[in-house]
Design a protein around this motif. Sequence first.
Motif, PDB file in Angstrom:
ATOM      1  N   SER A   1      -3.368  -5.122   3.783  1.00  0.00           N
ATOM      2  CA  SER A   1      -2.298  -5.895   4.419  1.00  0.00           C
ATOM      3  C   SER A   1      -1.598  -6.736   3.355  1.00  0.00           C
ATOM      4  O   SER A   1      -2.214  -7.170   2.380  1.00  0.00           O
ATOM      5  N   LYS A   2      -0.299  -6.955   3.571  1.00  0.00           N
ATOM      6  CA  LYS A   2       0.470  -7.814   2.674  1.00  0.00           C
ATOM      7  C   LYS A   2       1.454  -8.619   3.496  1.00  0.00           C
ATOM      8  O   LYS A   2       2.254  -8.062   4.252  1.00  0.00           O
ATOM      9  N   HIS A   3       1.372  -9.957   3.362  1.00  0.00           N
ATOM     10  CA  HIS A   3       2.259 -10.862   4.080  1.00  0.00           C
ATOM     11  C   HIS A   3       3.102 -11.648   3.078  1.00  0.00           C
ATOM     12  O   HIS A   3       2.650 -11.968   1.975  1.00  0.00           O
ATOM     13  N   PHE A   4       4.322 -11.950   3.471  1.00  0.00           N
ATOM     14  CA  PHE A   4       5.207 -12.782   2.671  1.00  0.00           C
ATOM     15  C   PHE A   4       5.648 -13.984   3.504  1.00  0.00           C
ATOM     16  O   PHE A   4       5.737 -13.891   4.743  1.00  0.00           O
ATOM     17  N   LEU A   5       5.955 -15.065   2.846  1.00  0.00           N
ATOM     18  CA  LEU A   5       6.544 -16.219   3.502  1.00  0.00           C
ATOM     19  C   LEU A   5       8.034 -16.242   3.197  1.00  0.00           C
ATOM     20  O   LEU A   5       8.440 -16.224   2.033  1.00  0.00           O
TER      21      LEU A   5
ATOM     22  N   LEU B   1       2.830  -4.925   5.108  1.00  0.00           N
ATOM     23  CA  LEU B   1       1.814  -3.902   5.362  1.00  0.00           C
ATOM     24  C   LEU B   1       0.759  -4.497   6.274  1.00  0.00           C
ATOM     25  O   LEU B   1       0.365  -5.661   6.098  1.00  0.00           O
ATOM     26  N   ASP B   2       0.279  -3.712   7.235  1.00  0.00           N
ATOM     27  CA  ASP B   2      -0.640  -4.224   8.246  1.00  0.00           C
ATOM     28  C   ASP B   2      -1.793  -3.244   8.452  1.00  0.00           C
ATOM     29  O   ASP B   2      -1.641  -2.218   9.123  1.00  0.00           O
ATOM     30  N   ASP B   3      -2.925  -3.519   7.792  1.00  0.00           N
ATOM     31  CA  ASP B   3      -4.152  -2.756   8.003  1.00  0.00           C
ATOM     32  C   ASP B   3      -3.963  -1.269   7.704  1.00  0.00           C
ATOM     33  O   ASP B   3      -4.275  -0.405   8.517  1.00  0.00           O
ATOM     34  N   VAL B   4      -3.475  -0.974   6.510  1.00  0.00           N
ATOM     35  CA  VAL B   4      -3.177   0.410   6.111  1.00  0.00           C
ATOM     36  C   VAL B   4      -4.339   0.980   5.308  1.00  0.00           C
ATOM     37  O   VAL B   4      -4.834   0.344   4.371  1.00  0.00           O
ATOM     38  N   SER B   5      -4.772   2.177   5.666  1.00  0.00           N
ATOM     39  CA  SER B   5      -5.850   2.866   4.946  1.00  0.00           C
ATOM     40  C   SER B   5      -5.447   4.311   4.680  1.00  0.00           C
ATOM     41  O   SER B   5      -5.003   5.017   5.596  1.00  0.00           O
ATOM     42  N   PHE B   6      -5.580   4.743   3.425  1.00  0.00           N
ATOM     43  CA  PHE B   6      -5.342   6.147   3.078  1.00  0.00           C
ATOM     44  C   PHE B   6      -5.855   6.385   1.667  1.00  0.00           C
ATOM     45  O   PHE B   6      -6.186   5.452   0.932  1.00  0.00           O
ATOM     46  N   GLU B   7      -5.924   7.667   1.288  1.00  0.00           N
ATOM     47  CA  GLU B   7      -6.310   8.040  -0.068  1.00  0.00           C
ATOM     48  C   GLU B   7      -5.293   9.016  -0.642  1.00  0.00           C
ATOM     49  O   GLU B   7      -4.748   9.849   0.085  1.00  0.00           O
TER      50      GLU B   7
ATOM     51  N   LEU C   1       1.406  -5.186  -9.502  1.00  0.00           N
ATOM     52  CA  LEU C   1       2.497  -6.152  -9.678  1.00  0.00           C
ATOM     53  C   LEU C   1       2.456  -7.263  -8.641  1.00  0.00           C
ATOM     54  O   LEU C   1       3.168  -8.261  -8.775  1.00  0.00           O
ATOM     55  N   MET C   2       1.657  -7.075  -7.599  1.00  0.00           N
ATOM     56  CA  MET C   2       1.429  -8.133  -6.612  1.00  0.00           C
ATOM     57  C   MET C   2       0.044  -7.935  -6.020  1.00  0.00           C
ATOM     58  O   MET C   2      -0.568  -6.860  -6.185  1.00  0.00           O
ATOM     59  N   HIS C   3      -0.456  -8.943  -5.353  1.00  0.00           N
ATOM     60  CA  HIS C   3      -1.800  -8.885  -4.783  1.00  0.00           C
ATOM     61  C   HIS C   3      -1.726  -8.736  -3.264  1.00  0.00           C
ATOM     62  O   HIS C   3      -0.851  -9.319  -2.612  1.00  0.00           O
ATOM     63  N   ALA C   4      -2.668  -7.968  -2.724  1.00  0.00           N
ATOM     64  CA  ALA C   4      -2.757  -7.801  -1.278  1.00  0.00           C
ATOM     65  C   ALA C   4      -3.226  -9.089  -0.626  1.00  0.00           C
ATOM     66  O   ALA C   4      -3.962  -9.885  -1.221  1.00  0.00           O
ATOM     67  N   SER C   5      -2.807  -9.297   0.616  1.00  0.00           N
ATOM     68  CA  SER C   5      -3.281 -10.457   1.378  1.00  0.00           C
ATOM     69  C   SER C   5      -4.681 -10.212   1.919  1.00  0.00           C
ATOM     70  O   SER C   5      -5.507 -11.123   1.978  1.00  0.00           O
ATOM     71  N   HIS C   6      -4.940  -8.973   2.339  1.00  0.00           N
ATOM     72  CA  HIS C   6      -6.261  -8.591   2.869  1.00  0.00           C
ATOM     73  C   HIS C   6      -6.509  -7.140   2.491  1.00  0.00           C
ATOM     74  O   HIS C   6      -5.576  -6.384   2.214  1.00  0.00           O
ATOM     75  N   GLY C   7      -7.769  -6.748   2.516  1.00  0.00           N
ATOM     76  CA  GLY C   7      -8.123  -5.357   2.315  1.00  0.00           C
ATOM     77  C   GLY C   7      -8.502  -5.035   0.882  1.00  0.00           C
ATOM     78  O   GLY C   7      -8.541  -5.906   0.005  1.00  0.00           O
TER      79      GLY C   7
ATOM     80  N   GLN D   1       7.240   0.031   9.960  1.00  0.00           N
ATOM     81  CA  GLN D   1       7.104  -1.412  10.145  1.00  0.00           C
ATOM     82  C   GLN D   1       5.758  -1.916   9.625  1.00  0.00           C
ATOM     83  O   GLN D   1       5.090  -2.747  10.232  1.00  0.00           O
ATOM     84  N   GLY D   2       5.362  -1.365   8.463  1.00  0.00           N
ATOM     85  CA  GLY D   2       4.151  -1.811   7.798  1.00  0.00           C
ATOM     86  C   GLY D   2       2.863  -1.205   8.301  1.00  0.00           C
ATOM     87  O   GLY D   2       1.790  -1.472   7.750  1.00  0.00           O
ATOM     88  N   GLN D   3       2.934  -0.390   9.351  1.00  0.00           N
ATOM     89  CA  GLN D   3       1.728   0.193   9.920  1.00  0.00           C
ATOM     90  C   GLN D   3       1.662   1.694   9.635  1.00  0.00           C
ATOM     91  O   GLN D   3       2.698   2.350   9.447  1.00  0.00           O
ATOM     92  N   LEU D   4       0.459   2.209   9.611  1.00  0.00           N
ATOM     93  CA  LEU D   4       0.246   3.636   9.381  1.00  0.00           C
ATOM     94  C   LEU D   4       0.408   4.393  10.695  1.00  0.00           C
ATOM     95  O   LEU D   4      -0.348   4.176  11.642  1.00  0.00           O
ATOM     96  N   LEU D   5       1.417   5.264  10.750  1.00  0.00           N
ATOM     97  CA  LEU D   5       1.614   6.080  11.953  1.00  0.00           C
ATOM     98  C   LEU D   5       0.786   7.348  11.917  1.00  0.00           C
ATOM     99  O   LEU D   5       0.249   7.795  12.932  1.00  0.00           O
TER     100      LEU D   5
END
Length: 608
Positions: free
Chosen positions: A14-18, A27-33, A60-66, A217-221
């Motif tokens: 996940s990645k959040h911005f202010l 990005l919201d709870d995305v998992s893949f290889e 170049l940036m850090h994830a918020s979670h995961g 919209q940041g989610q894995l379909l």
Amino acid sequence: MNSPAPALSARGLSKHFLAKGLRQTALDDVSFEAQASALSALVGPDAAGKTTMLRLAAGLMHASHGELSVFGLDVAAHPQSVQDRISYMPQRFGLYDDLSVQENLDLYADLHGVPRNERGPRYARLMEMTDLGRFTGRLAGKLSGGMKQKLGLACTLVRSPELLLLDEPTAGVDPLSRRDLWEILEHLVQKEGLAVLISTSYLDEAARCSHVVVLHQGQLLAQGAPQTISQKAGGLCFLATPAPNQPARSLQVRLLDAPETLDAVPRAGQVHFIRSARAVQQGDPALAAVLDHASHTSTPPTLEDGFMVMLRTQGQPDARPHAPAPASERAPAEHAAGDTVIEVKNLVRKFGDFVAVDNTTFNVRRGEIFGLLGPNGAGKTTTFRMLCGLLPATSGELKVAGNNLRTAGAQARLKIGYVAQRFALYGNLSVQENLVFFGGAYGLYGKRLRERIEAAMDQFQLREHSRAAAGQLPGGFKQRLAMAAGLLHEPDILFLDEPTSGADPLARREFWRRITALAEQGTTVVITTHFMEEAEYCDRVVIQDAGRILAMGTPLEIRRQAGNAQGAQITMEQAFIDIVERARRQDADEDASGTAHPSTAAAEEGAS
């Protein structure tokens, strides 16, 4: 035996911005290889999170979670170790225009610490791979768009990475250069074992990959092999053949406006469309009335079909584009539909000794959608800029909206709307402020300006973003704002310079629905595009190369000129490639024999 570690692994990422004190989720709870020695693709609409994913992978940036790892290395804990094993090419790769091809390569080799004894063999292989060996002394700023992309890729590969990250590398690139870039990527994967993760708006490109990740919209379909995702549209896809003399885009509009249609696009003179599973399961009794005697057959689904079905059925509100409302209080046209509004005769433009446009002749009729096609560097942008009055012709005749651009350019420009290839509005001004500014520039004031801005806000669904800074809008809304600004003064002629470059399929559908409706209302549209599927929307197109017209006519006539007698079993992209490559072979043969190039008289027969 243990299987090799994946090139990239994301777990619950996940990645959040202010932004202005509000949290926005990219990005919201995305998992893949993404596997080693394989091509993997990230696809999705604007603001899906594709670029954020690549920037996270590049450290170049850090994830918020995961968790995110590259070849088993935690990217957050060991960013430098990861960066030593990857190469990243962002959307706007930083070439130095005032340095030559060779100097750009040397600069990036210096930055990456490539030993000098390794450079010679590597440069030779990169120049052979990209076909830039003849241009090592040319300034990067003098290269065509496709050649710049190839040079950017060469600079990215100046060291030997194990994972290559590419963000929209073919946006704004012509079909020939797109083909060349993909041949390079497939060679790198198959022959050198490189892993490639690419984001792309072109689903036909993603279909060449072994694994596709669909973001929205940041989610894995969805994720999987292209064939797996295609099957989400299995049994729902059809090809309709319009009645004789009926444009494919007219049938497309009728299908798009019909309930239970998920998507419809012109394709090789026919219309490829998707019906809902509910309609198909019930026998689709309403389809015959929609088709109005047009024949249709089922057809296998493509990756793009599966993508569109997912967007329509998994949380995406009505994704079908809608036509703009008719222009209010539009002044009556000065001429009847079908009258000539652009006349070009023996047009020439030289830059010093270089001939960019060579003796070009054609005309455009009122209400026509007219396409200017050609490879990067072919002269179409120069032609386009002369038509808009942005660049004077060296010689020849040019009339727009009844005005000679040599003597009455100001009067002609009042009847012209223009949307530039790159977002050219004021990024620090709000949507509302941009419209006020450009309305004033077009001579609109007071009540009339307010009315036109209100209409544009509704027509392009900009009202909820009216106070947002234009530079902060998602790509699709930037395009809407640019269109709104170009149409504020209700021009007779609208010029569009590669308006869908980098746009996702959903945005392209919405854009062309608007353009079709404008043409039906009598607006003449002149458009440049590198996406050949879009040529099917045009009434007529011109294909240019080396400043000369190679072919002109309707899409069907162009396909026939490419050598297909029926013109129905070849795509516009293949016709474009065949016509350009055939002309280049002829030129090479004539250069070798000392024979002068043939005139463009054959192409000019279609000018009237």
